[in-house]
Design a protein around this motif. Structure first.
Motif, PDB file in Angstrom:
ATOM      1  N   LYS A  90       0.804  -1.224   0.000  1.00  0.00           N
ATOM      2  CA  LYS A  90       0.000   0.000   0.000  1.00  0.00           C
ATOM      3  C   LYS A  90       0.841   1.280   0.000  1.00  0.00           C
ATOM      4  N   PRO A  91       0.571   2.161  -0.946  1.00  0.00           N
ATOM      5  CA  PRO A  91       1.254   3.462  -0.934  1.00  0.00           C
ATOM      6  C   PRO A  91       0.519   4.380   0.040  1.00  0.00           C
ATOM      7  N   ARG A  92       1.027   4.578   1.231  1.00  0.00           N
ATOM      8  CA  ARG A  92       0.345   5.391   2.241  1.00  0.00           C
ATOM      9  C   ARG A  92       1.073   6.709   2.468  1.00  0.00           C
ATOM     10  N   THR A  93       0.305   7.761   2.676  1.00  0.00           N
ATOM     11  CA  THR A  93       0.896   9.073   2.924  1.00  0.00           C
ATOM     12  C   THR A  93       1.758   9.044   4.178  1.00  0.00           C
ATOM     13  N   SER A  94       1.250   8.374   5.213  1.00  0.00           N
ATOM     14  CA  SER A  94       1.985   8.316   6.476  1.00  0.00           C
ATOM     15  C   SER A  94       2.678   6.962   6.632  1.00  0.00           C
ATOM     16  N   TYR A  96       3.152   5.574   9.245  1.00  0.00           N
ATOM     17  CA  TYR A  96       2.548   4.894  10.401  1.00  0.00           C
ATOM     18  C   TYR A  96       1.211   4.252  10.050  1.00  0.00           C
ATOM     19  N   SER A  97       0.710   4.525   8.831  1.00  0.00           N
ATOM     20  CA  SER A  97      -0.549   3.900   8.396  1.00  0.00           C
ATOM     21  C   SER A  97      -0.274   2.469   7.935  1.00  0.00           C
ATOM     22  N   PHE A  98      -1.333   1.682   7.880  1.00  0.00           N
ATOM     23  CA  PHE A  98      -1.235   0.281   7.438  1.00  0.00           C
ATOM     24  C   PHE A  98      -0.554   0.202   6.068  1.00  0.00           C
ATOM     25  N   GLN A  99       0.491  -0.587   5.993  1.00  0.00           N
ATOM     26  CA  GLN A  99       1.314  -0.619   4.775  1.00  0.00           C
ATOM     27  C   GLN A  99       1.010  -1.828   3.868  1.00  0.00           C
ATOM     28  N   GLY A 100       0.069  -2.666   4.308  1.00  0.00           N
ATOM     29  CA  GLY A 100      -0.259  -3.842   3.492  1.00  0.00           C
ATOM     30  C   GLY A 100       0.439  -5.090   4.019  1.00  0.00           C
ATOM     31  N   LEU A 101      -0.081  -6.245   3.592  1.00  0.00           N
ATOM     32  CA  LEU A 101       0.445  -7.525   4.105  1.00  0.00           C
ATOM     33  C   LEU A 101       1.568  -8.089   3.245  1.00  0.00           C
ATOM     34  N   ALA A 144      -1.162   5.858  -8.721  1.00  0.00           N
ATOM     35  CA  ALA A 144      -1.036   7.289  -8.992  1.00  0.00           C
ATOM     36  C   ALA A 144       0.338   7.832  -8.578  1.00  0.00           C
ATOM     37  N   ARG A 145       0.844   7.311  -7.486  1.00  0.00           N
ATOM     38  CA  ARG A 145       2.097   7.874  -6.979  1.00  0.00           C
ATOM     39  C   ARG A 145       3.318   7.429  -7.761  1.00  0.00           C
ATOM     40  N   GLU A 257     -14.159   0.470  -5.022  1.00  0.00           N
ATOM     41  CA  GLU A 257     -13.792  -0.208  -3.775  1.00  0.00           C
ATOM     42  C   GLU A 257     -15.028  -0.722  -3.033  1.00  0.00           C
ATOM     43  N   VAL A 258     -14.938  -1.988  -2.650  1.00  0.00           N
ATOM     44  CA  VAL A 258     -16.009  -2.673  -1.921  1.00  0.00           C
ATOM     45  C   VAL A 258     -15.353  -3.381  -0.739  1.00  0.00           C
ATOM     46  N   HIS A 259     -16.012  -3.321   0.409  1.00  0.00           N
ATOM     47  CA  HIS A 259     -15.456  -3.983   1.607  1.00  0.00           C
ATOM     48  C   HIS A 259     -16.606  -4.612   2.372  1.00  0.00           C
ATOM     49  N   CYS A 260     -16.394  -5.826   2.880  1.00  0.00           N
ATOM     50  CA  CYS A 260     -17.501  -6.486   3.588  1.00  0.00           C
ATOM     51  C   CYS A 260     -17.859  -5.744   4.878  1.00  0.00           C
ATOM     52  N   ARG A 261     -16.905  -5.050   5.480  1.00  0.00           N
ATOM     53  CA  ARG A 261     -17.185  -4.211   6.670  1.00  0.00           C
ATOM     54  C   ARG A 261     -16.369  -2.919   6.561  1.00  0.00           C
ATOM     55  N   PRO A 262     -16.831  -1.975   5.748  1.00  0.00           N
ATOM     56  CA  PRO A 262     -16.010  -0.771   5.495  1.00  0.00           C
ATOM     57  C   PRO A 262     -15.653   0.002   6.754  1.00  0.00           C
ATOM     58  N   GLU A 263     -16.540  -0.027   7.754  1.00  0.00           N
ATOM     59  CA  GLU A 263     -16.288   0.735   8.991  1.00  0.00           C
ATOM     60  C   GLU A 263     -15.030   0.219   9.690  1.00  0.00           C
ATOM     61  N   ALA A 264     -14.670  -1.038   9.440  1.00  0.00           N
ATOM     62  CA  ALA A 264     -13.498  -1.620  10.102  1.00  0.00           C
ATOM     63  C   ALA A 264     -12.287  -1.689   9.177  1.00  0.00           C
ATOM     64  N   ALA A 265     -12.417  -1.123   7.970  1.00  0.00           N
ATOM     65  CA  ALA A 265     -11.324  -1.245   6.980  1.00  0.00           C
ATOM     66  C   ALA A 265     -10.047  -0.564   7.481  1.00  0.00           C
ATOM     67  N   LEU A 266      -8.917  -1.127   7.120  1.00  0.00           N
ATOM     68  CA  LEU A 266      -7.623  -0.569   7.536  1.00  0.00           C
ATOM     69  C   LEU A 266      -7.162   0.559   6.617  1.00  0.00           C
ATOM     70  N   CYS A 267      -7.858   0.740   5.513  1.00  0.00           N
ATOM     71  CA  CYS A 267      -7.495   1.821   4.584  1.00  0.00           C
ATOM     72  C   CYS A 267      -8.721   2.179   3.735  1.00  0.00           C
ATOM     73  N   ASP A 268      -9.015   3.451   3.633  1.00  0.00           N
ATOM     74  CA  ASP A 268     -10.037   3.956   2.711  1.00  0.00           C
ATOM     75  C   ASP A 268     -11.447   3.375   2.910  1.00  0.00           C
TER      76      ASP A 268
END
Ligand SMILES: O=C[C@H](O)[C@H](O)COP(=O)(O)O
Ligand SMILES: C=C(OP(=O)(O)O)C(=O)O
Length: 296
Positions: A90-94, A96-101, A144-145, A257-268
């Motif tokens: 994951k390309p994250r601005t911070s 400290y944000s989740f960087q992906g598995l 994009a980055r 983007e689709v997520h089964c529980r977006p409220e708990a998503a680690l990004c976006d």
């Protein structure tokens, strides 16, 4: 003068310059419609992008767990999505944000793909991960980055995997087409362009979706063009209207983007649709596509 110590003694060194490296190359314009009037069709597994159908790529922003990935992939499949998406790197601005598995994320994408029969696209950030993505992914995303990371573009240009090239936050049409040119010049003809919103003064949406770029690109290039309304608007309630607008302006598909529980998503999570919203959007898109003589 350059010098190096060889066996303890300083010796003069003159770099050997390959004269070929200094010769200008005649520009080729491989992306240009004028040189290739017919539309390019890019194949991702059994899915054809650019062949007239409106292709829906969907899935979570990031791969988070087996349960999340398989559940979301099933919702994508049931809704009628053709290709699964999910970021393992994951390309994250911070920092400290989740960087992906990382590689584990690719394994989970593979599992979800197998469980649903969907091919998947995932982002490549670092050239050293290219062999792994080439082995496991169905399509490689350049985000994009990295749109002007020319050495990365050259490397995917030598790959045989289809590439999804996303417009950068500040990329002009000419710059986007020249980035695509790097990939085509390397020999890889399977390039899909993606408009994902550009940065403007407006802050009501995350980015400003430049839908006018779709007809502009369709005129200037034979490459398929898709739209990512999720990263463009940044808020789930605006995603469906812009997804439908993408179909109306003649895009070859969307990435949503689709997520089964977006409220708990680690990004976006804020821009990710619930499965029920995705199903509703797909039903609306199918109705619109039929009116335009297109299929989904
Ligand atoms: O999928 C996308 C990106 O990693 C994400 O949109 C970046 O968001 P950030 O700027 O909050 O890190
Ligand atoms: C990072 C992504 O998007 P973008 O490169 O458009 O920000 C993404 O699609 O996961």
């Amino acid at each position: 003068m350059l010098a190096a110590k060889i066996n303890g003694t300083e010796q003069a060194m003159t770099p050997v310059i390959d004269p070929e490296a200094c010769k200008p190359r005649a520009p080729r314009k491989l992306h240009a419609r004028e040189q290739h009037p017919e539309d390019t069709v890019v194949r991702v597994g059994d899915v054809a992008i650019g062949g007239g159908a409106f292709v829906v790529i969907a899935g979570p922003c990031s791969v988070e767990s087996e349960e999340q990935m398989v559940e979301t992939a099933q919702a994508v499949r049931q809704g009628g999505g053709a290709i699964l998406r999910g970021g393992a790197y994951k390309p994250r601005t911070s920092p400290y944000s989740f960087q992906g598995l990382g590689p584990n994320g690719l394994t989970l994408l593979g599992l979800a793909g197998k469980a649903t029969g969907l091919p998947y696209v995932t982002e490549l950030m670092d050239a050293e991960d290219l062999p792994l993505l080439e082995e496991q992914a169905d399509m490689i995303q350049i985000g994009a980055r990295n749109i002007q990371n020319f050495s990365l573009l050259k490397k995917v240009g030598r790959s045989s995997k289809p590439v999804l090239l996303k417009r950068g936050l500040m990329t002009t049409v000419d710059e986007l087409l020249m980035s695509a040119e790097y990939i085509l010049d390397g020999g890889n003809q399977s390039v899909v362009l993606c408009e994902r919103g550009i940065r403007t003064f407006e802050t009501a949406t995350r980015n400003t979706l430049d839908l006018s770029v779709v007809p502009v690109l369709k005129e200037r290039t034979h490459l398929p063009v898709i739209v990512d309304p999720s990263h463009a608007v940044g808020k789930r309630r605006y995603v469906a209207p812009m997804a439908k607008a993408a179909l109306a302006v003649g895009a070859d598909g969307i990435m949503v983007e689709v997520h089964c529980r977006p409220e708990a998503a680690l990004c976006d999570g804020e821009q990710s649709l619930h499965p029920s919203e995705f199903a509703e959007l797909m039903a609306q898109l199918r109705g619109m596509a039929a009116m335009c003589g297109r299929t989904i």
